[in-house]
Scaffold this motif. Structure first.
Motif, short mmCIF file in Angstrom:
data_model
loop_
_atom_site.label_atom_id
_atom_site.label_comp_id
_atom_site.label_asym_id
_atom_site.label_seq_id
_atom_site.Cartn_x
_atom_site.Cartn_y
_atom_site.Cartn_z
N VAL A 1 44.36 44.25 34.69
CA VAL A 1 43.02 44.33 33.83
C VAL A 1 43.26 43.53 32.60
N TRP A 2 41.91 43.21 31.81
CA TRP A 2 42.27 42.48 30.71
C TRP A 2 41.36 43.30 29.64
N ASP A 3 41.76 43.20 28.30
CA ASP A 3 40.95 44.06 27.39
C ASP A 3 39.78 43.06 26.75
N ALA A 4 39.14 43.58 25.95
CA ALA A 4 37.96 42.81 25.32
C ALA A 4 38.59 41.60 24.41
N ASP A 5 39.92 41.74 23.91
CA ASP A 5 40.45 40.60 23.19
C ASP A 5 41.25 39.63 24.39
N GLY A 6 41.05 39.95 25.47
CA GLY A 6 41.85 39.04 26.55
C GLY A 6 43.24 39.27 26.84
N ARG A 7 43.83 40.28 26.41
CA ARG A 7 45.15 40.58 26.58
C ARG A 7 45.41 41.28 28.16
N ARG A 8 46.23 40.76 28.82
CA ARG A 8 46.45 41.35 30.12
C ARG A 8 47.18 42.50 30.12
N TYR A 9 46.84 43.41 31.19
CA TYR A 9 47.75 44.55 31.44
C TYR A 9 48.07 44.75 33.12
N LEU A 10 49.16 45.01 33.35
CA LEU A 10 49.35 45.65 34.53
C LEU A 10 49.03 47.11 34.76
N ASP A 11 47.89 47.20 35.73
CA ASP A 11 47.16 48.45 35.81
C ASP A 11 48.27 49.36 36.66
N GLY A 12 49.12 50.03 36.04
CA GLY A 12 50.17 51.07 36.67
C GLY A 12 49.58 52.28 37.06
N THR A 13 48.24 52.62 36.84
CA THR A 13 47.46 53.66 37.12
C THR A 13 46.59 53.37 38.26
N ALA A 14 46.30 52.26 38.57
CA ALA A 14 45.00 51.96 39.32
C ALA A 14 43.89 52.83 38.63
N SER A 15 43.68 52.50 37.41
CA SER A 15 42.55 53.03 36.64
C SER A 15 43.05 54.64 36.37
N LEU A 16 42.29 55.38 37.41
CA LEU A 16 42.84 57.19 37.24
C LEU A 16 43.08 57.26 38.75
N TRP A 17 44.04 56.96 39.05
CA TRP A 17 44.80 57.00 40.48
C TRP A 17 43.75 56.38 41.66
N ASN A 18 42.75 55.72 41.45
CA ASN A 18 41.83 55.37 42.49
C ASN A 18 41.41 54.13 43.04
N VAL A 19 41.78 53.14 42.18
CA VAL A 19 41.52 51.78 42.71
C VAL A 19 42.49 51.13 43.55
N ASN A 20 42.44 51.67 44.71
CA ASN A 20 43.57 51.67 45.64
C ASN A 20 43.51 50.08 46.18
N VAL A 21 42.42 49.48 46.55
CA VAL A 21 42.50 48.32 47.08
C VAL A 21 42.50 47.08 45.90
N GLY A 22 42.60 47.42 44.51
CA GLY A 22 42.90 46.42 43.63
C GLY A 22 41.38 46.09 42.98
N HIS A 23 41.44 45.51 41.88
CA HIS A 23 40.28 45.12 41.24
C HIS A 23 39.49 44.03 41.48
N GLY A 24 38.22 43.69 41.33
CA GLY A 24 37.66 42.39 41.65
C GLY A 24 37.45 42.13 43.25
N ARG A 25 37.32 42.97 44.02
CA ARG A 25 37.04 42.74 45.53
C ARG A 25 35.51 42.56 45.52
N ASP A 26 35.38 41.23 45.95
CA ASP A 26 33.97 40.81 46.10
C ASP A 26 33.21 41.46 47.18
N GLU A 27 34.03 41.75 48.26
CA GLU A 27 33.43 42.22 49.48
C GLU A 27 32.70 43.56 49.27
N ILE A 28 33.27 44.42 48.41
CA ILE A 28 32.77 45.48 48.15
C ILE A 28 31.26 45.44 47.15
N VAL A 29 31.34 44.67 46.11
CA VAL A 29 30.40 44.01 45.24
C VAL A 29 29.23 43.61 46.30
N ASP A 30 29.52 42.81 47.02
CA ASP A 30 28.54 42.20 48.28
C ASP A 30 27.76 43.24 48.97
#
Length: 427
Positions: free
Chosen positions: A32-61
């Motif tokens: 994930v990236w913060d509002a200042d553009g800094r990148r972080y490894l999401d070691g917690t999958a947000s709150l234990w829950n983003v199992n398939v990872g961020h930015g999956r267009d298939e779910i959005v679509d």
């Protein structure tokens, strides 16, 4: 000074948070990236829950397509929608529950209260309304709704919340004998349900003792007590299976789920209910379960869940969860020799925790927050828990990224240790 905020954050000391928010702006994969553009490894999958990872267009679509057709509609009474019907059918086929039915809610807290109320309502429907007592385990987190607060095992979450349900009690999380003794004390003929989070998550990532989950299942079968598995964190690949119960060869009466069912892309949770519990409501007229949120069986959320499950199956993320189990355990156990480390808790599931030594934590209760801050400064987000730091990364994370997260936790521990003498001297 940074601008103040009008947002009241959950589980936050707002005096400390105001003006110090970490604004997450976007995500991709395990980052994930913060509002200042800094990148972080999401070691917690947000709150234990983003199992398939961020930015999956298939779910959005899938969600967008459903919203263009039917964004929202009630499922009360006889109303239904196609995504909810399909998701209920799919989950019932995947779940290790006999003759399963699916009751949908908005998240994990909903699911826990649904299961507790339904267990009590079931016994009333079969002529034993005195069976109302609920038993759960110390350190287990069962959400923050009404019943969830009463059966939650994290002391801080129960403090100053007013009267809790008197028909609820806690037992040590690691003793089957203590659980059996509590059933005897209350009387099995008064106990409605036992709640078990197989691997305790927010309470510190506590692994179940060998045979524990199986022993609870046997106890419930002997006594007729409803066996509820809280798989809100544990399900959808986090323990390498769909619903966590499969890891222990048990078939619960109910399974609470949420989080990974949509990988957090939209709010959804629910309860898998066995045919035994459903029977008096499905086979006899007039036995209504008067319970459910407005957004139960929400069509857009259900469509997102279907797409999420498709990704998990296509990319074999259950197997990946099983592989991560060993990778996380190996990486974290490498930190065991550090002076600040009391123990490492890992080995079942794609999650783990590094607990601080009790004497160090007693002297410095803010060690988890210090460790979080030092890891964040190094570009890795971990979760500060009661006595340590936890990770539960997206299931798409690589072995190299897991090793990097563990190395950063080690660097964070070193930085915290260096700061402690100066802080003590200043005090």
């Amino acid at each position: 000074m940074p601008a103040d905020t009008r947002l009241w954050h959950p589980f936050a000391d707002m005096h400390a948070v105001r003006g110090a928010e970490l604004v997450i702006a976007r995500g991709e994969g395990a980052y994930v990236w913060d509002a200042d553009g800094r990148r972080y490894l999401d070691g917690t999958a947000s709150l234990w829950n983003v199992n398939v990872g961020h930015g999956r267009d298939e779910i959005v679509d899938a969600a967008a397509a459903q919203m263009r057709t039917l964004a929202s509609y009630s499922a009360f009474g006889a109303f239904a929608n196609t995504p909810a019907l399909r998701l209920a059918e799919r989950l019932s086929e995947l779940a290790p529950v006999d003759d399963a039915r699916i009751f949908f809610g908005s998240g994990g807290g909903d699911a826990i209260d649904t299961a507790g109320k339904l267990a009590r309502r079931y016994f009333a429907a079969v002529g034993t309304p005195e069976r109302v007592h609920l038993i759960s385990r110390a350190q287990a987190y069962h959400g923050t709704h009404g019943l969830g607060t009463s059966i939650g095992g994290i002391p801080a979450n129960r403090t100053d919340m007013g009267p809790l349900d008197p028909n609820a009690s806690l037992v040590p999380h690691d003793s089957l004998e203590a659980l059996e003794a509590e059933v005897d004390r209350v009387g099995a003929d008064r106990v409605a349900a036992i709640f078990v989070e197989p691997v305790i998550g927010a309470g510190g990532v506590h692994q179940p003792p060998p045979g524990y989950v199986e022993g609870v299942a046997a106890l419930c079968e002997r006594t007729g007590i409803v066996f509820v598995v809280d798989a809100v964190i544990n399900a959808f690949g986090r323990l390498g299976t769909w619903f966590a119960a499969e890891r222990f060869g048990v078939r619960p009466d109910m399974i609470c789920f949420a989080k990974g069912v949509t990988s957090g892309y939209l709010p959804l949770g629910g309860v898998v209910v066995s045919g035994r519990i459903a029977e008096p409501f499905w086979e006899r007229g007039g036995n209504m379960f008067r319970h459910g949120p407005t957004y139960s069986a929400h069509p857009t959320c259900c469509a997102a869940a279907m797409a999420n499950l498709d990704i998990m199956r296509r990319e074999n993320l259950l197997q990946r969860g099983m592989e991560l189990e060993g990778e996380i355990s190996s990486a974290l156990h490498g930190l065991e020799g550090h002076d600040l480390v009391g123990e490492v808790r890992a080995g079942i599931g794609a999650l783990g925790a590094v607990a601080f030594a009790p004497e160090a934590l007693a002297a410095h209760p803010d060690l988890p927050q210090r460790g979080f801050a030092q890891a964040r400064a190094r570009g890795v987000l971990v979760r500060p828990l009661g006595d340590g730091l936890a990770i539960s990364p997206p299931l798409v994370v690589t072995r190299e990224e897991v090793d990097h997260a563990a190395a950063v936790i080690g660097e964070a521990l070193e930085a915290v240790a260096r700061d402690l003498p100066a802080t003590a001297a200043a005090g």
